[in-house]
Design an enzyme around this catalytic site. Structure first.
Site, mmCIF file in Angstrom:
data_model
loop_
_atom_site.group_PDB
_atom_site.id
_atom_site.type_symbol
_atom_site.label_atom_id
_atom_site.label_comp_id
_atom_site.label_asym_id
_atom_site.label_seq_id
_atom_site.Cartn_x
_atom_site.Cartn_y
_atom_site.Cartn_z
ATOM 1 N N CYS A 2 67.310 -0.931 83.843
ATOM 2 C CA CYS A 2 66.246 -1.965 83.790
ATOM 3 C C CYS A 2 65.148 -2.076 82.758
ATOM 4 C CB CYS A 2 65.183 -2.172 85.795
ATOM 5 S SG CYS A 2 66.473 -1.852 86.629
ATOM 6 N N ARG A 27 69.087 -5.467 79.054
ATOM 7 C CA ARG A 27 69.327 -3.922 80.576
ATOM 8 C C ARG A 27 69.808 -4.556 81.880
ATOM 9 N NH1 ARG A 27 66.269 -0.182 77.336
ATOM 10 N NH2 ARG A 27 66.238 1.272 79.439
ATOM 11 N N TRP A 73 68.065 -4.669 86.930
ATOM 12 C CA TRP A 73 69.398 -4.477 87.568
ATOM 13 C C TRP A 73 70.001 -3.898 88.658
ATOM 14 C CZ3 TRP A 73 73.498 -0.320 87.035
ATOM 15 C CH2 TRP A 73 74.700 -0.564 86.950
ATOM 16 N N ASN A 99 62.066 1.693 86.737
ATOM 17 C CA ASN A 99 63.711 1.694 86.273
ATOM 18 C C ASN A 99 64.094 3.320 86.916
ATOM 19 O OD1 ASN A 99 63.501 -0.145 84.792
ATOM 20 N ND2 ASN A 99 63.989 0.847 83.130
ATOM 21 N N GLY A 100 65.279 3.751 87.467
ATOM 22 C CA GLY A 100 66.175 4.939 88.538
ATOM 23 C C GLY A 100 65.994 4.915 89.704
ATOM 24 N N GLU A 485 90.182 -0.831 74.431
ATOM 25 C CA GLU A 485 88.904 -1.186 74.050
ATOM 26 C C GLU A 485 89.325 -2.600 73.832
ATOM 27 O OE1 GLU A 485 86.188 -0.645 74.057
ATOM 28 O OE2 GLU A 485 85.018 -1.998 72.805
ATOM 29 N N LYS A 489 87.630 -5.304 76.542
ATOM 30 C CA LYS A 489 86.953 -6.094 76.410
ATOM 31 C C LYS A 489 86.616 -7.410 77.019
ATOM 32 C CE LYS A 489 83.779 -5.160 74.845
ATOM 33 N NZ LYS A 489 83.331 -3.146 74.284
ATOM 34 N N GLU A 492 85.055 -6.817 81.067
ATOM 35 C CA GLU A 492 83.314 -7.085 80.963
ATOM 36 C C GLU A 492 83.460 -8.922 80.572
ATOM 37 O OE1 GLU A 492 82.111 -3.969 79.355
ATOM 38 O OE2 GLU A 492 82.276 -4.460 77.654
ATOM 39 N N HIS A 508 107.100 3.173 82.321
ATOM 40 C CA HIS A 508 107.109 4.197 83.219
ATOM 41 C C HIS A 508 106.010 3.263 84.467
ATOM 42 C CE1 HIS A 508 108.221 7.249 80.688
ATOM 43 N NE2 HIS A 508 108.118 6.886 80.076
ATOM 44 N N LYS A 607 73.443 -3.080 79.558
ATOM 45 C CA LYS A 607 74.141 -2.828 78.402
ATOM 46 C C LYS A 607 74.404 -1.025 78.426
ATOM 47 C CE LYS A 607 75.050 -2.735 73.678
ATOM 48 N NZ LYS A 607 76.281 -2.913 73.649
#
Ligand code: M6R
Length: 612
Positions: A2, A27, A73, A99-100, A485, A489, A492, A508, A607
């Protein structure tokens, strides 16, 4: 994670808090709130983005020169008005943003309930603010900072907090363990924030807090202490952040701006390090450890997400050129899976933010086991940069879009330089190859510009496939991590399910997915794997899959075979991750936009992931 912002000084706090929260919105963005001291502490919070909070607050009392704010968040409890921060203690004595994660919240809550405390929200933060109040009211002659310290000694878990006490109108308290906080020092004013973004336009003088530090700004005096009330030394550092990096600079989204910045990003990353005229690579941050690194029996790379993909490219490069065995580990696995770490091991942590909780925990574990810890990191002054013995900053500038783009290119650029330099120091590369590759890298920014010129073409391909439900990305060698990657992208930001695979693995299992609804994006420039990947593409076509290829300019064979083609300039295979990732980023961007998604702030993401 956050965002926290706090202000104490002579100016009105509210506009500074709101502007700061907007800068921190990347964030976390599910709810937001502010508390401003104006005779009493006025508290406003609201579900949704900062603009919802602004609407809610308009025409309310927002006066005052001391305040704190938060953008959330969610970890404990769904995003709603009640769970939003700041949280207030039961008797209105303390207001706090956090935060945390407080891990022992359930035990603390039980104890507080026995003392008569009642709770409104589902958050661990409400427990913390009441714990502070509990100590404050239990002891005689106690000040707010002492109550905060007492409460924090009972806490297990991670926190970055900013606290107001309604009985101390001239005091702002902040404390950190595991969740970053930085204090900005202005003239007769102070700022606290979870990163420098809200501070940079007011002052360049900052103090990065360490774990267990408590910052107290009281009656215009700033002191730093530990939890035992011992003074800690203050190191004032200069911010390395340009305010222009925090704006969209004329682009519609930060992500698009950051994609387009990449020619410059790569130049910034190699500036002063890559010297084609002298055929030289100098990585200043690693000079002292270079002999140790060159003598290493193995290298362990730890990271998460996009940084992990860069790490995989690093593995291929370092093994091929420097002949050092490399293992690449997800930090979240490495920290728990009881790996063998030997004294001479070198651990290289890669992180854009330098604040990713799993990466930091894995670093601590490896450090305790006696490994030498090096870092590749973007954010100056971040926790990672302070816990590593040596390292390289990527100098990509602030990356605000939640989906990482330019930070990846900068990490790969550093890894190319590192692999080549190590190969050179170890005598594993000829002077000619070293020189040629240095020149190739120096030419990359210009080549990237020609790929960015294809933006409209890439948009038209995205238009064709935007309604897909699944997508498959294939690559080989250096381009297998690029396929991973590309898939990350797309998922997300567009929420299309996408898988990245080494092309050779397709038969396979993933081949079962192929039908005429599946776009298969194949990263297939002309390199050592070209003939192999050509047969993979034929296998996809034989099953009526839609093939989008990224090919070297002039490749007529693949043009014929593919449904859609994006070309990149010819280059040495080592450089192809830098070239091929750009179309994949643009493809995801346009697809997400056409599907009505918020590209800069995708759902459920933040982020940097500063909690487990
Ligand atoms: O800041 P870090 O590089 O340590 O972050 C690692 C991941 O959380 C990050 O790359 C994440 O996967 C991004 N959303 C990717 O776009």
């Amino acid at each position: 994670m956050c965002g926290i912002v706090g202000y104490i000084g002579t100016k009105e706090a509210y506009p500074i808090l709101i502007k700061g929260l907007k800068r921190l919105e990347y964030r976390g963005y599910d709810s937001a709130g502010v508390a401003v001291f104006n005779g009493k502490i006025n508290l406003y919070k609201h579900k949704g983005k900062i603009k919802e909070l602004e609407k809610f607050v308009s025409a309310k009392d927002i006066g005052g020169t001391l305040g704190i704010g938060h953008t959330r968040w969610a970890t404990h409890g769904e995003p709603n008005d009640t769970n939003a921060h700041p949280h207030r203690s039961m008797n209105d004595l303390f207001t706090l943003v956090h935060n945390g994660i407080i891990e022992n919240y359930a035990d603390l809550k039980k104890d507080l309930i026995k003392q008569g405390y009642k709770f409104n929200s589902d958050t661990d933060t409400e427990i913390l603010v009441n714990l502070v109040e509990f100590f404050y009211t239990r002891e005689d002659d106690i000040d707010a900072e002492t109550a905060v310290r007492m409460a924090l000694t009972k806490v297990v878990g991670a926190y970055g907090i900013a606290v107001l006490c309604s009985e101390e109108p001239g005091t702002l308290i902040a404390a950190r363990k595991g969740s970053p906080l930085v204090i900005g020092i202005g003239s007769n004013e102070y700022f606290v924030a979870s990163d420098a973004a809200p501070i940079v336009e007011y002052t360049n003088n900052v103090v990065y807090m360490n774990d267990y530090d408590v910052a107290v700004i009281k009656n215009n005096k700033f002191t730093l202490k530990n939890l035992q009330n011992n003074p800690m030394s203050l190191t004032i550092e200069q911010l390395d952040l340009n305010i222009g990096e925090l704006d969209k600079g004329g682009f519609d989204h930060f992500m698009l701006k950051e994609i387009f910045e990449q020619p410059k990003t790569i130049e910034d990353t190699f500036r002063g390090r890559l010297n084609p005229a002298k055929s030289e690579i100098v990585l200043g941050g690693l000079l002292d450890v270079m002999p140790k690194l060159a003598a290493a029996e193995r290298l362990i790379i730890i990271s998460c997400g996009t940084s992990w993909h860069a790490g995989l490219i690093g593995e291929y490069l370092i093994e091929e050129y420097a002949k050092i065995p490399v293992e690449v580990e997800y930090a979240s696995e490495f920290r728990y899976r009881k790996p063998v770490i030997r004294k001479g091991d070198i651990v290289l942590a890669i992180s854009q933010s330098g604040e990713t909780a799993d990466t930091l925990a894995a670093v601590e574990m490896a450090k305790d086991a006696g490994a030498t810890i090096l870092g590749i990191c973007n954010v100056t002054g971040s926790t990672l940069s302070r816990v590593t013995e040596a390292g390289v900053y990527t100098h990509a500038g602030a990356e605000i879009g939640v989906a990482s783009t330019k930070a990846f290119s900068a990490q790969v650029t550093v890894l190319i330089m590192l692999a080549l330099k190590l190969a050179y120091v170890k005598g594993e590369i000829s002077d000619k190859d070293y020189k040629d590759l240095i020149e190739e890298l120096a030419a990359i920014p210009e080549k990237l510009k020609t790929i960015l010129d294809n933006n409209d073409h890439i948009r038209s391909i995205a238009e064709k496939y935007k309604d897909s439900v699944n997508a498959l990305y294939l690559g080989r060698g250096y381009l297998f991590p690029v396929a991973l990657e590309g898939a990350l992208k797309l998922k997300e930001i567009s929420y299309i399910h996408a898988e990245g695979y080494p092309a050779g693995e397709m038969k396979h299992g993933p081949i079962a997915l192929i039908d005429n609804n599946l776009p298969v994006i194949v990263v297939a420039p002309q390199d050592d794997y070209y003939e192999k990947i050509l047969s993979n593409i034929r296998e996809v076509k034989a099953r009526r899959g839609n093939v989008i290829t990224i090919v070297t300019e002039g490749d007529e064979k693949l043009k014929e075979l593919s449904d859609d083609v994006i070309t990149i300039p010819r280059s040495h295979p080592v450089m192809t991750p830098l070239l091929t990732v750009i179309p994949l980023q643009l493809f995801s961007y346009h697809t997400a936009l056409m599907r009505g998604c918020n590209v800069d702030q995708p759902r459920n993401l933040a982020k940097s992931v500063t909690v487990e």
